[in-house]
Design a protein around this motif. Structure first.
Motif, PDB file in Angstrom:
ATOM      1  N   VAL A  69      38.164  47.073  44.322  1.00 21.94           N
ATOM      2  CA  VAL A  69      38.808  46.340  43.289  1.00 21.94           C
ATOM      3  C   VAL A  69      38.282  45.185  43.448  1.00 21.94           C
ATOM      4  CG1 VAL A  69      40.809  45.954  41.639  1.00 21.94           C
ATOM      5  CG2 VAL A  69      40.270  47.972  42.662  1.00 21.94           C
ATOM      6  N   ARG A  70      38.391  45.128  44.054  1.00 20.95           N
ATOM      7  CA  ARG A  70      38.169  43.520  45.211  1.00 20.95           C
ATOM      8  C   ARG A  70      36.771  42.616  44.553  1.00 20.95           C
ATOM      9  NH1 ARG A  70      39.890  39.155  48.025  1.00 20.95           N
ATOM     10  NH2 ARG A  70      39.175  37.174  47.743  1.00 20.95           N
ATOM     11  N   HIS A  71      35.799  43.453  44.791  1.00 21.48           N
ATOM     12  CA  HIS A  71      34.490  43.659  44.187  1.00 21.48           C
ATOM     13  C   HIS A  71      33.927  43.390  42.690  1.00 21.48           C
ATOM     14  CE1 HIS A  71      30.444  44.307  43.708  1.00 21.48           C
ATOM     15  NE2 HIS A  71      30.581  45.349  42.981  1.00 21.48           N
ATOM     16  N   PHE A  72      35.266  44.478  41.487  1.00 21.00           N
ATOM     17  CA  PHE A  72      34.781  44.226  40.552  1.00 21.00           C
ATOM     18  C   PHE A  72      36.040  42.376  40.697  1.00 21.00           C
ATOM     19  CE2 PHE A  72      34.011  48.278  41.421  1.00 21.00           C
ATOM     20  CZ  PHE A  72      33.612  48.873  40.343  1.00 21.00           C
ATOM     21  N   ILE A  73      36.302  42.579  40.878  1.00 21.20           N
ATOM     22  CA  ILE A  73      37.018  41.167  40.422  1.00 21.20           C
ATOM     23  C   ILE A  73      36.740  39.882  40.435  1.00 21.20           C
ATOM     24  CG2 ILE A  73      38.996  39.358  41.394  1.00 21.20           C
ATOM     25  CD1 ILE A  73      41.015  41.730  42.159  1.00 21.20           C
ATOM     26  N   GLN A  74      35.879  39.746  41.799  1.00 23.16           N
ATOM     27  CA  GLN A  74      34.688  38.784  41.898  1.00 23.16           C
ATOM     28  C   GLN A  74      33.834  38.655  40.972  1.00 23.16           C
ATOM     29  OE1 GLN A  74      34.275  39.994  46.056  1.00 23.16           O
ATOM     30  NE2 GLN A  74      36.024  38.618  47.392  1.00 23.16           N
ATOM     31  N   GLN A  75      32.901  40.372  40.732  1.00 30.95           N
ATOM     32  CA  GLN A  75      32.410  39.987  39.746  1.00 30.95           C
ATOM     33  C   GLN A  75      32.592  39.452  38.167  1.00 30.95           C
ATOM     34  OE1 GLN A  75      31.240  43.812  39.214  1.00 30.95           O
ATOM     35  NE2 GLN A  75      28.934  43.833  40.307  1.00 30.95           N
ATOM     36  N   ALA A  76      33.825  39.495  37.970  1.00 31.03           N
ATOM     37  CA  ALA A  76      34.290  39.361  36.569  1.00 31.03           C
ATOM     38  C   ALA A  76      34.247  37.442  36.587  1.00 31.03           C
ATOM     39  CB  ALA A  76      35.213  39.908  36.412  1.00 31.03           C
ATOM     40  N   LYS A  77      34.301  37.262  37.830  1.00 27.23           N
ATOM     41  CA  LYS A  77      34.758  35.594  38.174  1.00 27.23           C
ATOM     42  C   LYS A  77      33.166  34.823  37.763  1.00 27.23           C
ATOM     43  CE  LYS A  77      37.753  33.184  38.504  1.00 27.23           C
ATOM     44  NZ  LYS A  77      37.938  32.738  37.094  1.00 27.23           N
ATOM     45  N   THR A  78      32.396  35.626  38.610  1.00 30.50           N
ATOM     46  CA  THR A  78      31.148  35.155  38.500  1.00 30.50           C
ATOM     47  C   THR A  78      30.680  35.197  37.145  1.00 30.50           C
ATOM     48  OG1 THR A  78      30.655  35.758  41.038  1.00 30.50           O
ATOM     49  CG2 THR A  78      28.485  35.758  39.519  1.00 30.50           C
ATOM     50  N   ALA A  79      31.040  36.643  36.875  1.00 28.47           N
ATOM     51  CA  ALA A  79      30.220  36.157  34.823  1.00 28.47           C
ATOM     52  C   ALA A  79      31.210  34.861  34.024  1.00 28.47           C
ATOM     53  CB  ALA A  79      30.425  37.853  34.512  1.00 28.47           C
ATOM     54  N   GLY A  80      32.375  34.318  34.576  1.00 28.99           N
ATOM     55  CA  GLY A  80      32.893  33.180  34.202  1.00 28.99           C
ATOM     56  C   GLY A  80      34.188  33.932  33.696  1.00 28.99           C
ATOM     57  N   VAL A  81      34.866  34.901  33.724  1.00 24.06           N
ATOM     58  CA  VAL A  81      35.792  35.519  32.652  1.00 24.06           C
ATOM     59  C   VAL A  81      36.935  34.792  34.393  1.00 24.06           C
ATOM     60  CG1 VAL A  81      37.553  37.091  33.420  1.00 24.06           C
ATOM     61  CG2 VAL A  81      35.139  38.133  32.972  1.00 24.06           C
ATOM     62  N   ARG A  82      38.244  34.196  33.621  1.00 26.07           N
ATOM     63  CA  ARG A  82      39.124  33.930  34.069  1.00 26.07           C
ATOM     64  C   ARG A  82      40.131  34.635  33.967  1.00 26.07           C
ATOM     65  NH1 ARG A  82      43.646  30.087  29.829  1.00 26.07           N
ATOM     66  NH2 ARG A  82      44.482  28.997  30.951  1.00 26.07           N
ATOM     67  N   LEU A  83      41.006  34.565  35.236  1.00 25.29           N
ATOM     68  CA  LEU A  83      42.243  35.125  35.629  1.00 25.29           C
ATOM     69  C   LEU A  83      43.597  34.856  35.926  1.00 25.29           C
ATOM     70  CD1 LEU A  83      43.124  38.303  37.026  1.00 25.29           C
ATOM     71  CD2 LEU A  83      41.760  37.117  39.217  1.00 25.29           C
ATOM     72  N   LEU A  84      44.565  35.137  35.348  1.00 27.56           N
ATOM     73  CA  LEU A  84      45.503  34.691  34.876  1.00 27.56           C
ATOM     74  C   LEU A  84      46.424  35.820  35.608  1.00 27.56           C
ATOM     75  CD1 LEU A  84      43.955  33.041  33.496  1.00 27.56           C
ATOM     76  CD2 LEU A  84      47.046  32.844  32.238  1.00 27.56           C
ATOM     77  N   MET A  85      47.749  35.533  36.221  1.00 22.77           N
ATOM     78  CA  MET A  85      49.274  36.728  36.751  1.00 22.77           C
ATOM     79  C   MET A  85      50.140  36.129  35.923  1.00 22.77           C
ATOM     80  SD  MET A  85      49.790  36.398  41.012  1.00 22.77           S
ATOM     81  CE  MET A  85      51.788  36.889  40.359  1.00 22.77           C
ATOM     82  N   CYS A  86      50.902  36.494  35.877  1.00 19.76           N
ATOM     83  CA  CYS A  86      52.369  36.547  35.169  1.00 19.76           C
ATOM     84  C   CYS A  86      52.975  35.871  35.844  1.00 19.76           C
ATOM     85  CB  CYS A  86      53.036  38.059  34.682  1.00 19.76           C
ATOM     86  SG  CYS A  86      54.589  37.435  33.355  1.00 19.76           S
TER      87      CYS A  86
END
Length: 124
Positions: A69-86
């Protein structure tokens, strides 16, 4: 199909380690949308906040012999996705134990405001 350019899309993720088969799809979808020029924010809530803890997403797989799942998180970040947590009320967060891909810790109130402001809201 309408253009995603300049659209703000919020993806709310509630799935975590107890449902690993559901954990990669939100980040994969976010990556695709970001590659189509959408402004994408992924908001980890509920059990999904565990994905922001160091080591959790590294050892979690949606399918056997697949990428973590970390791989998919890293791909998202590379594409410019913003990641927030509650930030859960009353829960102490050790920020030193969070993955570096995390952009911000936000409140439930901030999530509610984003739901009202974004063009599209998905729950995956």
């Amino acid at each position: 199909m309408s253009s995603t350019a300049n659209q703000r899309i919020l993806i709310v993720v509630n799935s975590g380690p107890s449902t690993p088969a559901r954990c990669a799809a939100p980040f994969y979808t976010a990556t695709l949308l970001a590659c189509m020029d959408a402004q994408v924010t992924v908001f980890l809530s509920g059990e999904a906040v565990q994905l922001a803890q160091t080591g959790v997403a590294d050892n979690l797989y949606a399918v056997a012999d697949g990428e973590s799942v970390r791989h998919f998180i890293q791909q998202a970040k590379t594409a410019g996705v913003r990641l927030l947590m509650c930030r859960a009320p009353g829960v102490v967060i050790d920020e030193h134990r969070l993955i570096f891909e995390l952009d911000e810790i936000a409140s439930g109130g901030e999530l509610a405001q984003m739901i009202l402001e974004y063009d599209k809201v998905l729950t995956l």
